[in-house]
Design an enzyme around this catalytic site. Structure first.
Site, mmCIF file in Angstrom:
data_model
loop_
_atom_site.group_PDB
_atom_site.id
_atom_site.type_symbol
_atom_site.label_atom_id
_atom_site.label_comp_id
_atom_site.label_asym_id
_atom_site.label_seq_id
_atom_site.Cartn_x
_atom_site.Cartn_y
_atom_site.Cartn_z
ATOM 1 N N PHE A 250 -26.207 -19.081 7.342
ATOM 2 C CA PHE A 250 -27.350 -19.984 7.515
ATOM 3 C C PHE A 250 -27.416 -20.597 8.911
ATOM 4 O O PHE A 250 -28.471 -21.066 9.337
ATOM 5 C CB PHE A 250 -27.288 -21.121 6.476
ATOM 6 N N GLU B 207 -29.793 -16.820 2.181
ATOM 7 C CA GLU B 207 -30.833 -17.299 1.271
ATOM 8 C C GLU B 207 -31.190 -18.757 1.573
ATOM 9 O O GLU B 207 -32.198 -19.268 1.093
ATOM 10 C CB GLU B 207 -30.395 -17.116 -0.198
ATOM 11 N N SER C 121 -18.539 -17.133 6.029
ATOM 12 C CA SER C 121 -17.294 -17.878 5.824
ATOM 13 C C SER C 121 -16.113 -16.945 5.548
ATOM 14 O O SER C 121 -16.290 -15.777 5.203
ATOM 15 C CB SER C 121 -17.480 -18.868 4.671
ATOM 16 N N GLU D 109 -11.852 -25.658 7.587
ATOM 17 C CA GLU D 109 -13.089 -25.648 8.372
ATOM 18 C C GLU D 109 -14.081 -26.583 7.691
ATOM 19 O O GLU D 109 -14.509 -26.331 6.561
ATOM 20 C CB GLU D 109 -13.669 -24.225 8.422
ATOM 21 N N LYS E 239 -29.872 -8.606 5.067
ATOM 22 C CA LYS E 239 -29.854 -9.567 3.946
ATOM 23 C C LYS E 239 -29.598 -10.932 4.587
ATOM 24 O O LYS E 239 -28.470 -11.307 4.848
ATOM 25 C CB LYS E 239 -28.739 -9.204 2.952
ATOM 26 N N CYS F 166 -19.860 -21.695 14.580
ATOM 27 C CA CYS F 166 -18.514 -21.124 14.470
ATOM 28 C C CYS F 166 -17.735 -21.368 15.754
ATOM 29 O O CYS F 166 -16.546 -21.106 15.826
ATOM 30 C CB CYS F 166 -18.593 -19.640 14.177
ATOM 31 N N THR G 32 -15.774 -14.347 10.698
ATOM 32 C CA THR G 32 -15.648 -15.369 9.647
ATOM 33 C C THR G 32 -15.425 -16.786 10.201
ATOM 34 O O THR G 32 -15.935 -17.121 11.252
ATOM 35 C CB THR G 32 -14.536 -14.935 8.672
HETATM 36 P P1 NAD Z 1 -21.344 -17.917 3.612
HETATM 37 O O1 NAD Z 1 -20.107 -17.116 3.662
HETATM 38 O O2 NAD Z 1 -21.515 -18.888 2.503
HETATM 39 O O3 NAD Z 1 -22.623 -16.947 3.543
HETATM 40 C C1 NAD Z 1 -22.763 -15.855 4.425
HETATM 41 C C2 NAD Z 1 -23.494 -14.732 3.707
HETATM 42 O O4 NAD Z 1 -22.702 -14.282 2.602
HETATM 43 C C3 NAD Z 1 -24.848 -15.162 3.143
HETATM 44 O O5 NAD Z 1 -25.780 -14.161 3.411
HETATM 45 C C4 NAD Z 1 -24.583 -15.324 1.660
HETATM 46 O O6 NAD Z 1 -25.699 -14.980 0.856
HETATM 47 C C5 NAD Z 1 -23.430 -14.375 1.374
HETATM 48 N N1 NAD Z 1 -22.527 -14.880 0.341
HETATM 49 C C6 NAD Z 1 -22.093 -16.170 0.200
HETATM 50 N N2 NAD Z 1 -21.221 -16.253 -0.842
HETATM 51 C C7 NAD Z 1 -21.097 -15.006 -1.344
HETATM 52 C C8 NAD Z 1 -20.335 -14.449 -2.417
HETATM 53 N N3 NAD Z 1 -19.532 -15.190 -3.162
HETATM 54 N N4 NAD Z 1 -20.464 -13.128 -2.665
HETATM 55 C C9 NAD Z 1 -21.274 -12.364 -1.915
HETATM 56 N N5 NAD Z 1 -22.019 -12.841 -0.892
HETATM 57 C C10 NAD Z 1 -21.937 -14.142 -0.604
HETATM 58 O O7 NAD Z 1 -21.486 -18.637 5.039
HETATM 59 P P2 NAD Z 1 -22.532 -19.746 5.475
HETATM 60 O O8 NAD Z 1 -22.188 -21.037 4.812
HETATM 61 O O9 NAD Z 1 -23.914 -19.233 5.346
HETATM 62 O O10 NAD Z 1 -22.211 -19.844 7.041
HETATM 63 C C11 NAD Z 1 -21.211 -20.659 7.581
HETATM 64 C C12 NAD Z 1 -19.936 -19.877 7.842
HETATM 65 O O11 NAD Z 1 -20.200 -18.806 8.737
HETATM 66 C C13 NAD Z 1 -18.852 -20.709 8.528
HETATM 67 O O12 NAD Z 1 -17.634 -20.411 7.931
HETATM 68 C C14 NAD Z 1 -18.879 -20.223 9.970
HETATM 69 O O13 NAD Z 1 -17.672 -20.375 10.673
HETATM 70 C C15 NAD Z 1 -19.212 -18.788 9.763
HETATM 71 N N6 NAD Z 1 -19.749 -18.195 10.986
HETATM 72 C C16 NAD Z 1 -18.899 -17.408 11.698
HETATM 73 C C17 NAD Z 1 -19.344 -16.840 12.893
HETATM 74 C C18 NAD Z 1 -18.415 -15.997 13.707
HETATM 75 O O14 NAD Z 1 -18.871 -15.383 14.657
HETATM 76 N N7 NAD Z 1 -17.129 -15.935 13.403
HETATM 77 C C19 NAD Z 1 -20.652 -17.070 13.340
HETATM 78 C C20 NAD Z 1 -21.495 -17.875 12.559
HETATM 79 C C21 NAD Z 1 -21.013 -18.434 11.375
#
Ligand code: NAD
Length: 489
Positions: A155, A182, A232, A385, A179, A287, A254
């Site tokens: 997001f 959401e 994440s 985090e 994808k 991140c 991540t």
């Molecule tokens: P998230 O992991 O909750 O969601 C990311 C994606 O995974 C979304 O599209 C979501 O629909 C999907 N998803 C979430 N839970 C799932 C599950 N249980 N099963 C299958 N799919 C699932 O992450 P977020 O809250 O949207 O974003 C924040 C996170 O992203 C933070 O941890 C941040 O550090 C990380 N991030 C990392 C980088 C990087 O370059 N390392 C860059 C941006 C964000």
């Protein structure tokens, strides 16, 4: 609050068409600054993802044969369109994510930069040749696209992160299914509109909205060759493990817990706004955000006095207002989670210097800037985090102690050092466990021509997004060894 029947329901973009999802499961999309529902997003089904993948696989057969010059020119067209619409794109980012317009404009610029990088595909895809590997023998290598790629995005950067993926993948001749998160799906809709207007053939770029079901379908789908994930740690780890078990190539960027070191010789005038930006910009939901400050003892008191004063003066509000510095976090549950971490920090004995609870407002999902001092590495607020405008501060003796604290973290995305000392900079560069470093910078996110290169639990895979890693992830090589019988002349 809008009347729910007036709320727009988003569509998927598959095979060059806007398609209503057949799902009965929808999720509200909020403006986090007001708490208002602004759209509904379908949580699409496995069947819908499978259908998109099969269409993308068919589209790949002709897209890969389109000349590379044509594909590059289409990227230039996309770049022009994004430049033309940059204000509109920034407003969408602010509306759905909450970050202020300046941060959103910065994100849009980063997205455009990725397209600029992908538009150089004619150079990037060039192979290599050795003319005399043996008598009359030449060896050449060629790069080829691999097929259908799926991108799963978070997001916090609705524009920048998808752009780390699809421009390079598509320019290289792959087809793509995005994808989006959401929680922030609106920007992807705009991108699909642009791709459509430019005339990318049907099936080359697709958007399938959804959550777990679509992600599980991506992991299991046999038509999908590669997965680019950003999000994440637990989710990335799961997608990496299961994606690889299903014989796909996977890159998973991540979580993070970035440390920022301030040494006695830092130029505070220059450093303070950068450190404030690193800690509280985009509400700490980056991140590359500065989550932990390691401040050398000689400068500690002066630094903290000025840092806390500046943090107290931060203007909190709707990112659409020009005066706003700090917008909301993404959802009420993230706000509550942050408040729970404040309780936890106090309970574990850290000193609460600036209390983010004071920034909570009646509407919207706001938390004020939060600063804890006397934090130790056995505390939850140091280990996890938090992803909010929340900073832990630790006093250190010297650069060696600072690096040793930072290296204890399970994450190793970015790290920054503020100093004038070449010796300290070299020590930092050679010893810190982090894949992206900033010297006298608060957010060292590399430009698109370099890899976004997290280490340890901040990345699972071999090839990162962007830079040479990016193109290698989206291509495979063919090596040809040929003998020419010149002795016959
Ligand atoms: P998230 O992991 O909750 O969601 C990311 C994606 O995974 C979304 O599209 C979501 O629909 C999907 N998803 C979430 N839970 C799932 C599950 N249980 N099963 C299958 N799919 C699932 O992450 P977020 O809250 O949207 O974003 C924040 C996170 O992203 C933070 O941890 C941040 O550090 C990380 N991030 C990392 C980088 C990087 O370059 N390392 C860059 C941006 C964000």
């Amino acid at each position: 609050m809008l009347n729910m029947s007036d709320v727009r329901v988003l569509k998927n973009y598959i095979n060059g068409e806007w398609v209503e999802s057949k799902t009965s499961d929808f999720q509200e999309v909020y403006n986090p600054a007001t708490g208002e529902v602004i759209a509904k997003v379908p949580l699409s089904t496995k069947e819908e993802l499978d259908q998109a993948a099969s269409i993308a696989k068919e589209a790949f057969e002709s897209w890969k044969k389109v000349s590379i010059v044509r594909r590059a020119r289409m990227m230039f067209e996309l770049q022009n369109k994004l430049i033309e619409h940059r204000d509109e794109l920034a407003e969408i980012v602010t509306l759905e994510n909450g970050k202020n317009l300046k941060d959103a404009a910065g994100e849009v610029t980063r997205g455009i930069e990725s397209v600029e990088s992908a538009a150089g595909i004619t150079h990037i895809m060039m192979g290599e040749t050795i003319a005399n590997a043996a008598t009359d023998v030449e060896v050449s290598s060629y790069k080829y696209p691999i097929g259908v790629i799926a991108g799963i995005t978070p997001f916090n950067f609705p524009m920048m992160v998808p752009f780390w993926m699809f421009p390079m993948a598509v320019a290289a001749g792959n087809t793509f299914i995005l994808k989006p998160s959401e929680q922030t799906p609106l920007l992807a809709e705009k991108v699909a509109e642009f791709m459509d207007e430019i005339g990318f053939p049907a099936g080359v770029f697709n958007v399938v909205h959804g959550a777990h079901d679509v992600v599980n379908a991506i992991i299991e789908n046999k038509d999908i060759e590669g997965i680019s994930f950003v999000g994440s740690d637990p989710v990335g780890r799961m997608i990496y493990e299961r994606g690889c078990a299903n014989m796909k190539r996977v890159q998973a960027l991540t979580g993070a817990n970035n440390h920022l070191i301030v040494l006695d010789d830092a130029d505070l005038e220059d450093s303070l706004p950068k450190i404030i930006g690193g800690a509280f910009g985009s509400a700490g939901q980056r991140c590359m955000a500065a989550a932990v400050l390691l401040v050398q003892e000689g400068i500690y008191d002066e630094f903290m006095e000025r840092f806390v004063k500046e943090a107290k003066d931060i203007v909190i509000g709707n990112g659409m207002d020009d005066t706003t510095y700090l917008g909301p976090v993404i959802r009420e549950k993230n706000q509550q989670r942050t408040l729970n971490y404040i309780d936890k920090g106090v309970e574990e004995g850290a000193h609460l210097t600036l209390d983010g609870r004071e920034g909570v407002q009646e509407d919207g999902f706001f938390v004020g800037p939060t600063i804890f001092e006397d934090v130790t590495t056995d505390m939850t607020i140091w280990k996890e985090e938090i992803f909010a405008p929340f900073v832990s501060v630790i006093k250190v003796k010297d650069i060696a102690e600072a690096v040793s604290v930072a290296n204890t973290s399970e994450f190793a995305n970015g790290a920054c050092l503020f100093t004038d000392s070449a010796r300290a900079i070299r020590y930092f560069r050679e010893n810190i466990d982090a894949g992206m470093l900033g010297i006298n910078l608060g957010v060292p996110a590399p430009i698109a021509w370099f890899a976004f290169s997290g280490w340890k639990n901040s990345f699972y895979g071999d090839l990162h997004t962007n830079g040479k890693d990016g193109i290698n992830f989206y291509t495979r090589q063919r090596t040809v060894t040929a003998q020419y019988l010149t002795n016959k002349f």
